[in-house]
Structures are given as C-alpha cells and as structure tokens.
Motif scaffolding. Structure first.
Motif, PDB file in Angstrom:
ATOM      1  N   SER A  36     -61.849 -50.829  49.962  1.00 26.18           N
ATOM      2  CA  SER A  36     -61.711 -52.036  50.733  1.00 26.18           C
ATOM      3  C   SER A  36     -61.372 -52.202  52.093  1.00 26.18           C
ATOM      4  O   SER A  36     -60.945 -51.327  52.523  1.00 26.18           O
ATOM      5  CB  SER A  36     -60.876 -53.166  49.837  1.00 26.18           C
ATOM      6  N   ARG A  40     -54.085 -56.283  55.917  1.00 24.75           N
ATOM      7  CA  ARG A  40     -52.582 -56.170  56.063  1.00 24.75           C
ATOM      8  C   ARG A  40     -52.383 -54.752  56.575  1.00 24.75           C
ATOM      9  O   ARG A  40     -53.252 -54.002  56.879  1.00 24.75           O
ATOM     10  CB  ARG A  40     -52.294 -56.008  54.573  1.00 24.75           C
ATOM     11  N   TYR A  52     -57.549 -47.860  52.573  1.00 23.07           N
ATOM     12  CA  TYR A  52     -58.412 -49.170  53.130  1.00 23.07           C
ATOM     13  C   TYR A  52     -58.943 -48.753  54.360  1.00 23.07           C
ATOM     14  O   TYR A  52     -58.750 -47.873  55.243  1.00 23.07           O
ATOM     15  CB  TYR A  52     -57.273 -50.120  53.342  1.00 23.07           C
ATOM     16  N   GLU A  71     -67.558 -59.498  48.257  1.00 20.11           N
ATOM     17  CA  GLU A  71     -66.736 -60.590  47.853  1.00 20.11           C
ATOM     18  C   GLU A  71     -65.482 -60.361  48.746  1.00 20.11           C
ATOM     19  O   GLU A  71     -65.373 -59.347  49.488  1.00 20.11           O
ATOM     20  CB  GLU A  71     -66.231 -60.682  46.513  1.00 20.11           C
ATOM     21  N   TYR A  80     -58.911 -59.240  51.692  1.00 16.03           N
ATOM     22  CA  TYR A  80     -59.266 -58.045  51.303  1.00 16.03           C
ATOM     23  C   TYR A  80     -60.578 -58.290  50.794  1.00 16.03           C
ATOM     24  O   TYR A  80     -61.102 -59.309  50.383  1.00 16.03           O
ATOM     25  CB  TYR A  80     -58.325 -57.951  49.964  1.00 16.03           C
ATOM     26  N   GLU A 102     -58.362 -57.909  43.130  1.00 12.83           N
ATOM     27  CA  GLU A 102     -57.556 -59.057  42.541  1.00 12.83           C
ATOM     28  C   GLU A 102     -58.433 -60.118  41.994  1.00 12.83           C
ATOM     29  O   GLU A 102     -59.756 -59.888  42.168  1.00 12.83           O
ATOM     30  CB  GLU A 102     -56.461 -59.446  43.502  1.00 12.83           C
TER      31      GLU A 102
END
Ligand code: 5GP
Length: 205
Positions: A36, A40, A52, A71, A80, A102
């Motif tokens: 992803s 952060r 990441y 998404e 994210y 999530e």
C-alpha cells in the motif's frame, strides 16, 4: 487460458496479528501481496517499498486524482491506499492476491469488485488484543488507546465480512486461512470461464 487468481481482503483490529499472518502466507504459500501507499511515517524497521510506499499528502492526492488506486481511506489522520496496476497484473497472471486493508477500504473494494472475498481476523478477546498491542512496544499508550477505541467501533462492521477467523495460535490460523483461500477457487463467481465453456458445449444440443 490462465485461470485468474482470487482477490481476498484481510482486515482485523489493529493488533490482531494480520501482518504476521499475511507474511506467513506469502512465505509458505507464495501469495502475492499488494504493497500500500500511505502518508503515515515509517515505524522503526519499516522499509520503503517493502512495508509501504511512504508518500507526502501531496503525492498521495496526485495518485487519487490519477485514479491510480483501487481504493483509499483515512485511518487515524493518515491516508492509506492500494495501487491498482500491480494487483490487476497479478490477478491476470493467475496469482492469488491478498490485500491487508482496513474496513472502509475493504467495503469500497467489495462494492467495486463484488467477487472480492472479505476475511476478518480477530484475537480471541479484547484483553488479548490489548496485550498484543502493548507487546509490540512501538506505540505510545495514547495511540494504543485510540487503536482500541477504533476496534470497538469496528465491531459493528464485522458482520459485513464473508469470513471471520480467530487468531489464537498463529500456526493454526495460517493453515485455516490457507485452506479457506484455496476453497475460494471452487466458488461459482471465480469460475465464470469454466461455466461459459461448459455452457458453450451444450450449444448444438
Ligand atoms: P498501520 O498504520 O498499523 O500500518 O495500518 C493502519 C490500518 O491501515 C490497518 O488497519 C491496515 O490494514 C490499514 N491499511 C494498510 N494499507 C491500506 C490500504 O492500502 N488501504 C486501506 N484502506 N487501509 C490500509
């Protein structure tokens, strides 16, 4: 023709052990995992392009504008998102792909691609969840408190998942997940090519 891979989303409370389980599935059974993008900051030990793709808010918003994400969602103040191209390429090549994301993002993917399977991983109970979050040693008590508060909210959405798996003993959970993921290959919605082929065989009858 290569049979298309299956797409499964793994969600669960922060601290449920999803990352470890997904890591074991990739190591033992060669699932493809999407990496992803996030805004952060990296945690200690995390690497760019491994855990990441770490982005500025500006760079992330550019990816949104270019429709480069399947998404995206905001979680505790950070973006994210799942880069699209890699996932589609792996599925077309016949590999099974796992997305560890999530809930908001998971439900968006399901809406856009209904053949996606949603799997939710939970620890056996809330005290075990707290123990695991504290045991990580990477978060402040304040962040742990926010993650537990968030988990409480997430309980309301567990029912929307296709499968719920309890992560009590890691090895058992990994084997249960693998069996579950392999069974998805037999689902009707993952065998549309076969259904069409068999149907076509009846054409002249
Ligand atoms: P963490 O900061 O602990 O790495 O991740 C926070 C949450 O973001 C986790 O629940 C994780 O599954 C989720 N997450 C990670 N990548 C993505 C993504 O690409 N999209 C969405 N929607 N959630 C993600």
């Amino acid at each position: 023709m290569t049979k298309r891979g299956v797409l499964a989303i793994i969600s669960g409370f922060s601290g449920a052990g999803k990352g470890t389980i997904v890591g074991e599935l990739v190591r033992k059974y060669d699932y493809a995992i999407s990496i992803s993008a996030t805004t952060r900051n990296p945690r200690e030990g995390e690497e760019e392009g491994v855990n990441y793709f770490f982005k500025s808010r500006e760079a992330f918003e550019k990816m949104i504008d270019e429709d480069a994400l399947i998404e995206y969602a905001q979680y505790l103040g950070n973006y994210y998102g799942t880069p699209k191209e890699y996932v589609m390429r792996q599925l077309d090549a016949g590999r099974d792909v796992l997305l560890e994301i999530e809930m908001q993002g998971a439900l968006k993917v399901k809406e856009r691609f209904p053949e996606t399977t949603l799997i939710f991983i939970t620890p056996p109970d809330v005290s075990e969840l707290r123990r695991r979050l504290e045991g990580r040693g990477t978060e402040t008590p304040e962040v742990i408190g926010r993650r537990i508060a968030r988990a409480k909210e997430e309980c309301a959405y567990m029912q929307k998942y296709d499968y719920i798996v309890v992560n009590d003993q890691l090895e058992d959970c990994v084997e249960q997940m693998h069996a579950l993921l392999q069974s998805l290959h037999y689902a009707g919605y993952n065998q549309l090519d076969l259904i069409h082929e068999i149907t076509a065989g009846f054409q002249d009858i």
